[in-house]
Design an enzyme around this catalytic site. Structure first.
Site, PDB file in Angstrom:
ATOM      1  N   ASP A  95     -28.071  28.215  96.379  1.00 13.96           N
ATOM      2  CA  ASP A  95     -26.824  28.973  96.583  1.00 13.96           C
ATOM      3  C   ASP A  95     -26.946  30.469  96.382  1.00 13.96           C
ATOM      4  O   ASP A  95     -25.952  31.154  96.159  1.00 13.96           O
ATOM      5  CB  ASP A  95     -25.776  28.431  95.607  1.00 13.96           C
ATOM      6  N   GLU A 117     -31.196  21.001  97.527  1.00 15.92           N
ATOM      7  CA  GLU A 117     -30.111  21.115  96.540  1.00 15.92           C
ATOM      8  C   GLU A 117     -28.790  21.417  97.252  1.00 15.92           C
ATOM      9  O   GLU A 117     -28.086  22.391  96.958  1.00 15.92           O
ATOM     10  CB  GLU A 117     -30.401  22.169  95.453  1.00 15.92           C
ATOM     11  N   GLU A 131     -22.021  32.311  94.598  1.00 14.48           N
ATOM     12  CA  GLU A 131     -22.811  31.117  94.913  1.00 14.48           C
ATOM     13  C   GLU A 131     -22.022  30.023  95.638  1.00 14.48           C
ATOM     14  O   GLU A 131     -22.554  29.337  96.507  1.00 14.48           O
ATOM     15  CB  GLU A 131     -23.436  30.547  93.628  1.00 14.48           C
ATOM     16  N   HIS A 207     -26.030  35.175  82.280  1.00 14.02           N
ATOM     17  CA  HIS A 207     -26.313  36.261  83.230  1.00 14.02           C
ATOM     18  C   HIS A 207     -25.348  36.332  84.402  1.00 14.02           C
ATOM     19  O   HIS A 207     -25.376  37.283  85.175  1.00 14.02           O
ATOM     20  CB  HIS A 207     -27.725  36.089  83.807  1.00 14.02           C
ATOM     21  N   ARG A 209     -22.734  36.670  87.446  1.00  8.94           N
ATOM     22  CA  ARG A 209     -21.891  37.809  87.893  1.00  8.94           C
ATOM     23  C   ARG A 209     -20.452  37.696  87.425  1.00  8.94           C
ATOM     24  O   ARG A 209     -19.845  38.675  87.005  1.00  8.94           O
ATOM     25  CB  ARG A 209     -21.915  37.882  89.423  1.00  8.94           C
ATOM     26  N   HIS A 240     -31.996  38.063  80.753  1.00  9.25           N
ATOM     27  CA  HIS A 240     -32.226  38.366  82.175  1.00  9.25           C
ATOM     28  C   HIS A 240     -32.528  39.854  82.346  1.00  9.25           C
ATOM     29  O   HIS A 240     -31.997  40.685  81.599  1.00  9.25           O
ATOM     30  CB  HIS A 240     -30.946  37.982  82.915  1.00  9.25           C
TER      31      HIS A 240
HETATM   32  C1  UD1 Z   1     -29.436  35.934  91.284  1.00 11.52           C
HETATM   33  C2  UD1 Z   1     -28.544  34.984  92.077  1.00 11.52           C
HETATM   34  C3  UD1 Z   1     -27.907  33.953  91.155  1.00 11.52           C
HETATM   35  C4  UD1 Z   1     -28.948  33.266  90.293  1.00 11.52           C
HETATM   36  C5  UD1 Z   1     -29.800  34.295  89.581  1.00 11.52           C
HETATM   37  C6  UD1 Z   1     -30.900  33.598  88.850  1.00 11.52           C
HETATM   38  C7  UD1 Z   1     -27.395  35.944  94.007  1.00 11.52           C
HETATM   39  C8  UD1 Z   1     -26.235  36.721  94.474  1.00 11.52           C
HETATM   40  N1  UD1 Z   1     -27.473  35.757  92.688  1.00 11.52           N
HETATM   41  O1  UD1 Z   1     -28.569  36.671  90.426  1.00 11.52           O
HETATM   42  O2  UD1 Z   1     -27.244  32.996  91.949  1.00 11.52           O
HETATM   43  O3  UD1 Z   1     -28.273  32.487  89.335  1.00 11.52           O
HETATM   44  O4  UD1 Z   1     -30.370  35.179  90.556  1.00 11.52           O
HETATM   45  O5  UD1 Z   1     -31.473  34.407  87.891  1.00 11.52           O
HETATM   46  O6  UD1 Z   1     -28.196  35.530  94.793  1.00 11.52           O
HETATM   47  N2  UD1 Z   1     -34.106  42.176  88.126  1.00 11.52           N
HETATM   48  C9  UD1 Z   1     -35.329  42.705  87.787  1.00 11.52           C
HETATM   49  N3  UD1 Z   1     -36.435  41.907  87.903  1.00 11.52           N
HETATM   50  C10 UD1 Z   1     -36.387  40.622  88.319  1.00 11.52           C
HETATM   51  C11 UD1 Z   1     -35.118  40.085  88.652  1.00 11.52           C
HETATM   52  C12 UD1 Z   1     -33.992  40.883  88.563  1.00 11.52           C
HETATM   53  O7  UD1 Z   1     -35.438  43.839  87.394  1.00 11.52           O
HETATM   54  O8  UD1 Z   1     -37.418  39.964  88.408  1.00 11.52           O
HETATM   55  C13 UD1 Z   1     -32.910  43.044  88.037  1.00 11.52           C
HETATM   56  C14 UD1 Z   1     -32.838  44.090  89.164  1.00 11.52           C
HETATM   57  O9  UD1 Z   1     -32.308  45.271  88.656  1.00 11.52           O
HETATM   58  C15 UD1 Z   1     -31.841  43.459  90.145  1.00 11.52           C
HETATM   59  C16 UD1 Z   1     -30.911  42.769  89.181  1.00 11.52           C
HETATM   60  O10 UD1 Z   1     -31.733  42.241  88.151  1.00 11.52           O
HETATM   61  O11 UD1 Z   1     -31.223  44.411  90.971  1.00 11.52           O
HETATM   62  C17 UD1 Z   1     -30.021  41.696  89.752  1.00 11.52           C
HETATM   63  O12 UD1 Z   1     -30.733  40.737  90.503  1.00 11.52           O
HETATM   64  P1  UD1 Z   1     -29.930  39.840  91.585  1.00 11.52           P
HETATM   65  O13 UD1 Z   1     -30.881  38.907  92.219  1.00 11.52           O
HETATM   66  O14 UD1 Z   1     -29.122  40.709  92.461  1.00 11.52           O
HETATM   67  O15 UD1 Z   1     -28.853  39.077  90.712  1.00 11.52           O
HETATM   68  P2  UD1 Z   1     -29.017  37.945  89.630  1.00 11.52           P
HETATM   69  O16 UD1 Z   1     -27.957  38.151  88.620  1.00 11.52           O
HETATM   70  O17 UD1 Z   1     -30.420  37.857  89.209  1.00 11.52           O
HETATM   71  N1  UDP Z   2     -35.668  30.114  82.826  1.00  9.65           N
HETATM   72  C1  UDP Z   2     -36.938  30.605  82.540  1.00  9.65           C
HETATM   73  N2  UDP Z   2     -37.059  31.643  81.665  1.00  9.65           N
HETATM   74  C2  UDP Z   2     -35.985  32.226  81.070  1.00  9.65           C
HETATM   75  C3  UDP Z   2     -34.689  31.730  81.373  1.00  9.65           C
HETATM   76  C4  UDP Z   2     -34.563  30.679  82.279  1.00  9.65           C
HETATM   77  O1  UDP Z   2     -37.926  30.096  83.039  1.00  9.65           O
HETATM   78  O2  UDP Z   2     -36.167  33.160  80.301  1.00  9.65           O
HETATM   79  C5  UDP Z   2     -35.534  28.989  83.757  1.00  9.65           C
HETATM   80  C6  UDP Z   2     -34.673  27.851  83.296  1.00  9.65           C
HETATM   81  O3  UDP Z   2     -35.396  26.900  82.553  1.00  9.65           O
HETATM   82  C7  UDP Z   2     -34.188  27.278  84.608  1.00  9.65           C
HETATM   83  C8  UDP Z   2     -34.034  28.491  85.473  1.00  9.65           C
HETATM   84  O4  UDP Z   2     -34.859  29.495  84.896  1.00  9.65           O
HETATM   85  O5  UDP Z   2     -35.178  26.467  85.212  1.00  9.65           O
HETATM   86  C9  UDP Z   2     -32.602  28.933  85.515  1.00  9.65           C
HETATM   87  O6  UDP Z   2     -32.546  30.160  86.114  1.00  9.65           O
HETATM   88  P1  UDP Z   2     -31.322  31.139  85.983  1.00  9.65           P
HETATM   89  O7  UDP Z   2     -30.571  30.874  84.736  1.00  9.65           O
HETATM   90  O8  UDP Z   2     -31.880  32.499  86.213  1.00  9.65           O
HETATM   91  O9  UDP Z   2     -30.474  30.780  87.265  1.00  9.65           O
HETATM   92  P2  UDP Z   2     -29.390  29.659  87.588  1.00  9.65           P
HETATM   93  O10 UDP Z   2     -29.943  28.334  87.261  1.00  9.65           O
HETATM   94  O11 UDP Z   2     -28.189  30.006  86.791  1.00  9.65           O
HETATM   95  O12 UDP Z   2     -29.140  29.874  89.038  1.00  9.65           O
END
Ligand code: UD1
Ligand code: UDP
Length: 369
Positions: A95, A117, A131, A207, A209, A240
């Site tokens: 999602d 999924e 999502e 984490h 939104r 995160h």
């Molecule tokens: C995204 C997904 C969310 C998922 C989450 C898992 C969307 C809209 N959101 O949200 O569904 O639950 O990933 O974690 O698709 N960043 C880093 N390094 C990384 C990853 C992220 O620096 O490796 C920072 C960056 O500044 C980036 C910000 O996190 O711009 C947000 O990342 P983004 O993928 O937009 O949103 P998530 O909250 O991670």
């Molecule tokens: N996870 C991880 N390291 C962390 C936090 C989460 O490997 O520090 C794993 C967690 O076990 C799960 C997945 O990341 O498998 C969940 O990801 P996240 O919470 O980013 O996204 P969501 O499931 O909410 O989309």
């Protein structure tokens, strides 16, 4: 048969890598991996853990990226990748904005889409945001729908999606074969000390939104109060990398001695730590599927869930994002052994660890037709 798996965030990678490993076992399949790079460090951690290599990486991540930049960068980036690789099918997961944008890009190129999924729903377009809409739109695009549970299949059927739907289990359970290890030595050395101390661990992640701002502040204030109330417990929160999340979490929780704020954990450390935790408090989707399999109670820091299976089984409870509610429910579990015992039993509505095998079987059968 050329099958392209497209993913870009940590949770997608954790759930798609087991499938990629399964695809690679079949000589008649040419498995290609395209990363969108929506995440960077958090994605690479997973690729390393599963030893999966990418054929393409769009590398789209920017600091504080917006939903529109993610989607438009992926749409444009996928054009040349799809033209060059010409896959017979594109697989997307779940999602995220990556899932929706990659599915739309494939559709634009008349390439069939398989949605892994599929069928999770809260029926609230605004929560989880974005999502719920991403997965609903992806279902409109997809030709094959791999639903983890019967309930997910029924959700699709109620929307009129009835063909190409298969119940397979969730590939997250498959991932444990790679990640869960007896006598695991943690890469993060502090965790070895915590595990050896035999202190009770409360594992936290948050984490989402829709929790940014006040809800995340409430969550952090509740965690701080719990840590003060239970000084013998260790509260481990891998935070995160999103700066918006970190700007809230660190100022509130950074100074409390029994709270460990860590950088995102490698998934192998994470799954093993979870299996040794006393309680999980999270707004994550994936943790709601994983912790019940280890018999660890989960308090969900959200107002709803698209994963009712473990709630019905009694190991997951949705507690919301208000300070008082979080405090009351956590205190009840910590202070009242019978409440704890009622929730602490291993439940696994998400499959038997063979979801990837089933998905590949269906793909082989259907694509040969
Ligand atoms: C995204 C997904 C969310 C998922 C989450 C898992 C969307 C809209 N959101 O949200 O569904 O639950 O990933 O974690 O698709 N960043 C880093 N390094 C990384 C990853 C992220 O620096 O490796 C920072 C960056 O500044 C980036 C910000 O996190 O711009 C947000 O990342 P983004 O993928 O937009 O949103 P998530 O909250 O991670
Ligand atoms: N996870 C991880 N390291 C962390 C936090 C989460 O490997 O520090 C794993 C967690 O076990 C799960 C997945 O990341 O498998 C969940 O990801 P996240 O919470 O980013 O996204 P969501 O499931 O909410 O989309």
């Amino acid at each position: 048969m050329r099958i392209m798996s497209v993913f870009g965030t940590r949770p997608e990678a954790i759930k798609m890598c087991p499938l990629v490993l399964e695809l690679q076992k079949h000589a008649e399949i040419d498995s290609i991996v395209c990363l969108t790079g929506q995440h960077k460090e958090m994605l690479q951690q997973v690729m390393d853990a599963f030893h999966v290599k990418a054929d393409y990486n769009l590398n789209i991540m920017r600091p504080k990226q917006t939903l529109s930049t993610i989607i438009s960068d992926i749409l444009l980036g996928m054009d040349s990748v799809l033209e060059e690789a010409k896959p017979d099918i594109v697989l997307v997961h779940g999602d995220t904005s990556t899932s929706f944008a990659a599915a739309l890009a494939a559709f634009n190129h008349h390439i069939p889409v398989g949605h892994v999924e599929a069928g999770l729903r809260t029926f609230n377009k605004l929560s989880p945001f974005p999502e719920e809409l991403n997965r609903t739109l992806t279902a409109r695009i997809a030709d094959y729908h791999f639903a983890p549970t019967i309930n997910n299949k029924n959700n699709l059927s109620n929307e009129g999606v009835t063909s190409g739907v298969y119940v397979t289990g969730n590939t997250v359970i498959d991932s444990f074969k790679t990640t869960v290890q007896e006598n695991h030595v943690y890469r993060d050395a502090q965790l070895n000390d915590v595990i050896q101390s035999d202190k009770r661990i409360v594992l936290i992640t948050a984490h989402r939104r829709e929790n940014w701002g006040k809800p995340l502040e409430n969550i952090c204030n509740a965690i701080l109060s719990l840590a003060k109330r239970y000084p013998d417990y260790v509260f481990v929160y891998p935070v995160h990398l999103n700066p918006i999340v970190r700007e809230t979490v660190f100022p509130i929780l950074g100074a409390q001695q029994n709270i460990m704020l860590l950088d995102p954990l490698d998934v192998i450390d994470m799954h093993n730590l979870m299996s040794h935790s006393y309680l999980v408090m999270t707004d994550s989707g994936g943790l709601q599927e994983e912790a019940p399999a280890f018999g660890i109670p989960v308090l969900v820091l959200r107002t709803e869930t698209e994963r009712p299976e473990a709630v019905e089984a009694g190991t997951v409870k949705v507690v919301g994002v208000e300070y008082d509610d979080i405090m009351r429910e956590a205190i009840e579990l910590i202070d009242n052994p019978s409440s704890y015992e009622k929730m602490a039993h291993a439940v696994n509505p998400y499959g038997d660890g063979k979801a990837s095998i089933r998905i590949v079987d269906h793909l082989l059968t259907d694509l040969k037709k």
